[in-house]
Design an enzyme around this catalytic site. Structure first.
Site, short mmCIF file in Angstrom:
data_model
loop_
_atom_site.label_atom_id
_atom_site.label_comp_id
_atom_site.label_asym_id
_atom_site.label_seq_id
_atom_site.Cartn_x
_atom_site.Cartn_y
_atom_site.Cartn_z
CB VAL A 1 -62.15 24.21 153.72
CG1 VAL A 1 -63.61 24.59 153.59
CG2 VAL A 1 -61.26 25.18 152.94
N PRO A 2 -62.96 23.63 157.26
CG PRO A 2 -63.54 24.97 159.10
CD PRO A 2 -62.95 25.03 157.71
CB CYS A 3 -66.31 19.74 155.85
SG CYS A 3 -64.94 18.62 155.54
CG HIS A 4 -63.27 19.13 161.27
ND1 HIS A 4 -62.48 19.83 160.38
CD2 HIS A 4 -63.09 19.70 162.48
CE1 HIS A 4 -61.83 20.78 161.04
NE2 HIS A 4 -62.20 20.72 162.31
#
Length: 193
Positions: free
Chosen positions: A161-164
């Site tokens: 889940v790409p919070c980056h």
């Protein structure tokens, strides 16, 4: 155990058999394993509903396991087979052969607005970024950019889940649960594909 903290052959086979028996009898609520990655070792864990946790070593694997035991179930066991699909997809991602994940996800470790934001994160396309303010607007709360930052900081499923992919309004990286270098590595990986 040997000096490398890995079980010897007999002990490893016994553990594998016990994990298999526990899995087939539905005695494991959370299975976990660790995998190597370009951003360091990752702990991945899955409930019967899906991937529930991805953790960086800097978060402290023992503490992560304890949190899952406290918040989900005390029936947590090192049972790598349940995580074979997750390990494969993460390997494909890190080798540049996968741009999105097809894993079932379990958001049992998050609630409220944080969960809403975390469910929006996969809408940021591979190789793209968004600001905290843009994500707050997408969530219907344009002034909640700090709460979006908190949701990203507490994301139980980083990388997947790409919070980056969320940056400050000025384009700088901001913080990241795995550290700024891990965030930069992930963004560079996606930019080069």
């Amino acid at each position: 155990m040997t000096a490398t903290n890995k079980p010897d052959g007999d002990l490893a086979r016994l553990h594998e058999r016990l994990a298999h028996d526990a899995e087939t009898r539905a005695l494991i609520d959370v299975a976990y394993r660790t995998i190597d990655s370009p951003v360091g070792p990752l702990l991945v864990a899955a409930s019967r509903h899906g991937l529930v946790r991805v953790a960086y070593q800097s978060e402290g694997f023992d503490g992560v396991l304890q949190t899952m035991a406290d918040r989900i179930s005390p029936r947590v066991l090192h049972a790598p087979a349940r995580l074979d699909g997750a390990a494969r997809e993460l390997d494909e991602y890190f080798s540049g052969r996968r741009t999105s994940f097809d894993l079932p996800l379990d958001f049992a470790l998050t609630r409220g607005f944080r969960a809403e934001v975390q469910r929006l994160l996969p809408t940021i396309a591979y190789g793209d970024t968004a600001s905290y303010a843009e994500l707050a607007r997408a969530a219907g709360r344009p002034r909640a950019f700090r709460a979006v930052g908190s949701a990203c900081a507490t994301n139980p499923l980083p990388v997947v889940v790409p919070c980056h992919r969320v940056l400050r309004a000025d384009g700088t990286l901001g913080g990241y649960v795995g550290g700024v270098e891990a965030k930069r590595t992930l963004l560079d990986l996606e930019a080069s594909s």
